[in-house]
Enzyme design. Structure first.
Site, mmCIF file in Angstrom:
data_model
loop_
_atom_site.group_PDB
_atom_site.id
_atom_site.type_symbol
_atom_site.label_atom_id
_atom_site.label_comp_id
_atom_site.label_asym_id
_atom_site.label_seq_id
_atom_site.Cartn_x
_atom_site.Cartn_y
_atom_site.Cartn_z
ATOM 1 N N PHE A 1 0.854 -1.189 0.000
ATOM 2 C CA PHE A 1 0.000 0.000 0.000
ATOM 3 C C PHE A 1 0.890 1.239 0.000
ATOM 4 C CE2 PHE A 1 -2.445 3.452 1.836
ATOM 5 C CZ PHE A 1 -3.645 3.359 1.142
ATOM 6 N N LYS B 1 2.736 10.034 8.564
ATOM 7 C CA LYS B 1 2.079 9.570 9.779
ATOM 8 C C LYS B 1 2.743 10.048 11.065
ATOM 9 C CE LYS B 1 -0.493 5.715 7.780
ATOM 10 N NZ LYS B 1 -1.790 6.399 7.864
ATOM 11 N N ASP C 1 9.202 2.804 1.372
ATOM 12 C CA ASP C 1 8.005 3.479 1.864
ATOM 13 C C ASP C 1 7.899 3.214 3.359
ATOM 14 O OD1 ASP C 1 5.439 4.103 2.753
ATOM 15 O OD2 ASP C 1 4.458 3.455 0.913
#
Length: 388
Positions: A133, A247, A218
């Protein structure tokens, strides 16, 4: 009309209607609009690093917003420079930083960097992992190996070949001299907090070096202490060509970063990319407060305590525990994660039904031993309730 009904009337239906309406938080505790108290073991999807209303974060943001809150990219400001310098110092590698507002934007920047690199010598495709993702904008979505959210928005502008995550042989076969870049998560987050086999990232580094492809890590979810290291790739002794962050970096405020190492940090020319709000002073001040107040030793100690406690839960519904640091998944023997999430909320704990058979457990990095012990003690009863 209650808040959930008003939400349903006002918002697009892409989120459904969340079951709980939160009103406030303090540390690792939150309260809903009805006054019910919960221990937060979601952490804003691994985002609220210092917990809710941390004094250092409140002070940093309040001071900055009262000084100057926005400059655009037409002017520079000290918080962004301090933050870029701090990140490069923690990475201990020469690099250049681009600030965005989110994880998907950080990955869009990495995608564009890689495209510019690949088109210099005619490279034609990317490689990414199945079930990976990387975001929901078109560039990031094209690299996302989750068909249920990807396929309806194709075709995509560049070819992406997907390989099984953790399979170094499959990765080696897919990456040739025509490959632009390999996009990988050091641990797959949305797939269910799935770590790779030992040596996988080192193998990916070797494969990219031998073919000239870029390696993009990532770390939208795994970085900023979440895995027990500042950056998860550091545990593998591997430096990627491009790193993406978001995040936990802002502790709850929106900020993302794309960092290019070595030559990759100098691929963009003036005007190649930009963001009006990226690296705004308030989010940068928040990120500096996170980095200055995060205790990695605490994360490692409490993360080990949480994992050991969960692994000792002898329940037929609990198949196992996986993950790193304070970023774990309780793997279930049956696809009842939604029931576990609801039972946990009824017991006063917030967890996330990440996959049908996996529950994400990612509390703020300031969670205490007593709070971890309380969750572990309650977990068998939560599983009992979900198994009914």
């Amino acid at each position: 009309m209650n808040l959930r009904d008003r939400f349903e009337q006002a918002f697009m239906p892409n989120y459904g209607v969340p079951p709980i309406a939160l009103a406030r938080g303090e540390g690792t505790r939150v309260w809903d609009v009805d006054g019910n108290e919960y221990l937060d073991f979601i952490g804003g999807i691994a985002t609220t690093s210092l917990g809710h209303a941390h004094p250092a974060l409140v002070e940093a943001v309040s001071k900055q917003v009262a000084t100057i809150a926005h400059t655009s990219n037409l002017f520079l400001h000290e918080p962004e420079v301090l933050l870029a310098e701090k990140l490069l110092d923690l990475l201990n590698a020469p690099g250049r930083v681009f600030f965005a507002n989110s994880g998907t934007e950080a990955n869009e920047a990495a995608y564009k960097l890689a495209l510019k690199y690949g088109r210099r010598d005619g490279r034609t495709y990317f490689v990414a992992a199945e079930n990976g993702f990387h975001g929901r904008t078109i560039g990031a979505l094209s690299l996302t190996g989750k068909r249920s959210i990807r396929d309806q928005f194709g075709p995509f502008p560049v070819e992406v070949q997907f390989v099984p995550y953790g399979d170094a042989a499959a990765l080696k076969e897919a990456v040739t001299g025509d490959c632009i870049a390999v996009f990988l998560e050091p641990t797959q987050g949305e797939a269910g907090v799935v770590p790779p086999p030992d040596g996988y990232f080192a193998a990916a580094r070797e494969i990219c070096d031998s073919t000239g492809a870029l390696l993009v890590a990532d770390e939208i979810q795994s970085a900023i202490g979440r895995s027990g290291h500042w950056f998860a790739h550091q545990a593998d002794g591997v430096i990627p060509d491009i790193l993406t962050l978001a995040k936990g970096l802002g502790g709850g405020l929106p900020i993302g970063a794309c960092i290019g190492f070595g030559d990759a940090g100098r691929l963009f020319d003036k005007g190649d990319h930009g963001s009006t709000f990226g690296g705004n002073p308030v989010s940068c001040a928040a990120a500096l407060a996170v980095l200055d107040n995060l205790d990695l030793d605490h994360v490692k100690t409490i993360g080990a305590r949480l994992r050991t406690g969960l692994e000792a839960v002898g329940h037929p519904l609990l198949k196992g525990v996986r993950g790193r640091g304070l970023w774990l998944a309780a793997v279930l023997a049956e696809p009842v994660s939604g029931k576990v999430q609801q039972a946990a909320a009824d017991a006063g704990f917030l967890v996330n039904a990440l996959q049908p058979d996996a529950v994400r457990i990612a509390p703020p990095l300031v969670v205490t031993a007593e709070q971890v012990d309380a969750f572990v003690a309650a977990f068998p009863g939560i599983l009992d309730e979900a198994a009914k």
